[in-house]
Design a protein around this motif. Structure first.
Motif, PDB file in Angstrom:
ATOM      1  N   ARG A  30       0.859  -1.176   0.000  1.00  0.00           N
ATOM      2  CA  ARG A  30       0.000   0.000   0.000  1.00  0.00           C
ATOM      3  C   ARG A  30       0.900   1.233   0.000  1.00  0.00           C
ATOM      4  O   ARG A  30       1.716   1.408   0.907  1.00  0.00           O
ATOM      5  CB  ARG A  30      -0.876   0.048   1.257  1.00  0.00           C
ATOM      6  CG  ARG A  30      -2.018  -0.928   1.293  1.00  0.00           C
ATOM      7  CD  ARG A  30      -2.892  -0.620   2.503  1.00  0.00           C
ATOM      8  NE  ARG A  30      -3.853  -1.677   2.768  1.00  0.00           N
ATOM      9  CZ  ARG A  30      -4.096  -2.180   3.965  1.00  0.00           C
ATOM     10  NH1 ARG A  30      -3.453  -1.706   5.021  1.00  0.00           N
ATOM     11  NH2 ARG A  30      -4.989  -3.128   4.123  1.00  0.00           N
ATOM     12  N   LYS A  43       1.675   1.419  -9.782  1.00  0.00           N
ATOM     13  CA  LYS A  43       0.899   0.183  -9.958  1.00  0.00           C
ATOM     14  C   LYS A  43       1.614  -0.870 -10.803  1.00  0.00           C
ATOM     15  O   LYS A  43       1.581  -2.057 -10.483  1.00  0.00           O
ATOM     16  CB  LYS A  43      -0.484   0.508 -10.543  1.00  0.00           C
ATOM     17  CG  LYS A  43      -1.389   1.262  -9.569  1.00  0.00           C
ATOM     18  CD  LYS A  43      -2.660   1.735 -10.227  1.00  0.00           C
ATOM     19  CE  LYS A  43      -3.608   0.605 -10.560  1.00  0.00           C
ATOM     20  NZ  LYS A  43      -4.197   0.012  -9.352  1.00  0.00           N
ATOM     21  N   GLY A  49      -3.027  -5.470  -8.925  1.00  0.00           N
ATOM     22  CA  GLY A  49      -3.540  -5.531  -7.558  1.00  0.00           C
ATOM     23  C   GLY A  49      -2.486  -5.649  -6.480  1.00  0.00           C
ATOM     24  O   GLY A  49      -2.808  -5.546  -5.291  1.00  0.00           O
ATOM     25  N   GLU A  52      -0.837  -0.726  -4.665  1.00  0.00           N
ATOM     26  CA  GLU A  52      -1.972   0.186  -4.770  1.00  0.00           C
ATOM     27  C   GLU A  52      -1.701   1.488  -4.017  1.00  0.00           C
ATOM     28  O   GLU A  52      -1.370   1.463  -2.831  1.00  0.00           O
ATOM     29  CB  GLU A  52      -3.246  -0.456  -4.202  1.00  0.00           C
ATOM     30  CG  GLU A  52      -3.779  -1.625  -5.013  1.00  0.00           C
ATOM     31  CD  GLU A  52      -4.317  -1.202  -6.366  1.00  0.00           C
ATOM     32  OE1 GLU A  52      -4.666  -0.005  -6.532  1.00  0.00           O
ATOM     33  OE2 GLU A  52      -4.384  -2.054  -7.264  1.00  0.00           O
TER      34      GLU A  52
END
Length: 326
Positions: A30, A43, A49, A52
Motif C-alpha cells: 500500500r 501500480k 492488484g 496500490e
C-alpha cells in the motif's frame, strides 16, 4: 499468503525504489500518499492488484491508522524541505514520524523502517536536521526495534542533486557554488532501497548510516558531473555569507508573496546545512553490516545525465564523427 507493507511517501524519490524492491520479493504494497491519482505510476511495479496507492495524510491519526490496518510492516519515507505551511518540518518529519510509529505499536505491527538523514544525530543549527532527529527519537520511543536509515545525499535518475547542478550548467560559462568545500558521500537510491528491504523482512534493526564508496567536496562532485555531461564551466566557490544573504532574500520573497513565489533556489535552512559535512561517521553501522556493497556515482550518472550533454544522446556519435576522414 503474501505479506502486506504500508509505505508512507512511497511515491517519492526513495519510496518508489523501496516499493519496487518489496514488490519483486512478493509483498503486497500500500503506497500511502496525499494524492493517489498522482501516484498511479507505482501500480506496474507489481502484478495487477499487488501495488496500490491509497489516500493518507500523516498529520491525521485516523488517516494513518486506516491505511495501516492489517499490515505486517511499515516504512516511513515522508520528508519535506518546506519550513512553513501545514506540512512543515515539525509537522511532517517530527510529529508525522512519531505518529506513524505510535500507531504501528498500537496495532501490534512488528517491523518498521524509518528513512532519516545523515547528520540527524549531530548538533546542527538546521531545522531540517533538528526535526529529523526529533523524528528518530519519536520512532524509537514507540518502536525501539525499528530500523532507522540515515543516507547521505541520494543520487539516481530522479535525484535533485546531480540533475540540479547539471541543469544550472545550461545558463552560462560560470557555475557558482556555496559550500564548495563541504564534503558529501552520495549514495545510490537502489542501495538505500535494498537496505530498507532488509529491515522490512526483519533481518536487521537499529541505526545505519549510508554513504557511497567515495567522499568528495561539493566542488569535486560538480567536477564529476561536468565531465559526465562533456561541458567545461568555471566553478566559482562563493563565500557562505553571500549564500546566507541570498537565501534570506529568496525566503523573504516567498514570505512577501504568501507562498505564491516559492523558494526553489536556496533557503536559509539549506544554507545552514551546507556548512556541515555530509559523510558517514566513524565506527557506526552501515552498508557493510547489511552485506551491501554500495554502487559508485560514476557507474550510474552517465545513464541519466546524458540529456544535459551538448548533443544529448548523440554526443558520442558526434565526437566519433570528428575522426572520420573525408
Amino acid at each position: 499468503m503474501s505479506k502486506l507493507l504500508t509505505i508512507y511517501g512511497g511515491s517519492g524519490f526513495v519510496g518508489r525504489y523501496i516499493v519496487q524492491q518489496l514488490a519483486a520479493k512478493g509483498w503486497r504494497v500500500r503506497v500511502a500518499v496525499r494524492r493517489p491519482n498522482e501516484a498511479m505510476f507505482v501500480k506496474p511495479y507489481g502484478v495487477p492488484g499487488q501495488v496500490e496507492p491509497v489516500l493518507c495524510n500523516i498529520r491525521d491519526d485516523a488517516s494513518v491508522a486506516a491505511v495501516m490496518q492489517g499490515a505486517d510492516a511499515v516504512v516511513n519515507c515522508v520528508g519535506t524541505f518546506d519550513a512553513r505551511g501545514r506540512n512543515n518540518f515539525d509537522a511532517v518529519q517530527a510529529e508525522g514520524a512519531e505518529r506513524i510509529a505510535r500507531i504501528a505499536a498500537e496495532q501490534g505491527i512488528a517491523r518498521m523502517v524509518h528513512i532519516s538523514a545523515l547528520g540527524a544525530d549531530r548538533d546542527q543549527a538546521s531545522d531540517y536536521a533538528r526535526t529529523k532527529r526529533a523524528g528518530e527519537e519519536g520512532v524509537l520511543r514507540h518502536m525501539p526495534n525499528a530500523m532507522i536509515l540515515r543516507p547521505s545525499v541520494v543520487f539516481g535518475a530522479e535525484d535533485g542533486f546531480f540533475n540540479r547542478f547539471a541543469g544550472m550548467s545550461r545558463f552560462g560559462p560560470i557555475l557558482p557554488l556555496f559550500g564548495g568545500e563541504t564534503r558529501f558521500q552520495p549514495v545510490y537510491v537502489s542501495d538505500v532501497a535494498r537496505a530498507a528491504a532488509i529491515g522490512v523482512e526483519g533481518k536487521a534493526e537499529g541505526i545505519f548510516e549510508l554513504g557511497g564508496p567515495e567522499v568528495k567536496s561539493l566542488r569535486g562532485w560538480v567536477g564529476v558531473m561536468l565531465e559526465t555531461i562533456h561541458k567545461r564551466r568555471l566553478v566559482v566557490n562563493l563565500p557562505m555569507w553571500i549564500g546566507r544573504l541570498m537565501a534570506w532574500g529568496f525566503d523573504m520573497v516567498e514570505i512577501a508573496s504568501f507562498g505564491l513565489i516559492g523558494n526553489g533556489l536556496l533557503t536559509r535552512d539549506q544554507a545552514r546545512q551546507l556548512g556541515s559535512d555530509n559523510v558517514v561517521a566513524d565506527g557506526v553501522k552501515g552498508f557493510a553490516d547489511l552485506g551491501i556493497e554500495p554502487v559508485a556515482v560514476e557507474a550510474v550518472i552517465d545513464s541519466y545525465l546524458w540529456r544535459f550533454r551538448p548533443s544529448g544522446q548523440y554526443d558520442a556519435i558526434r565526437d566519433s564523427a570528428k575522426n572520420l576522414k573525408v
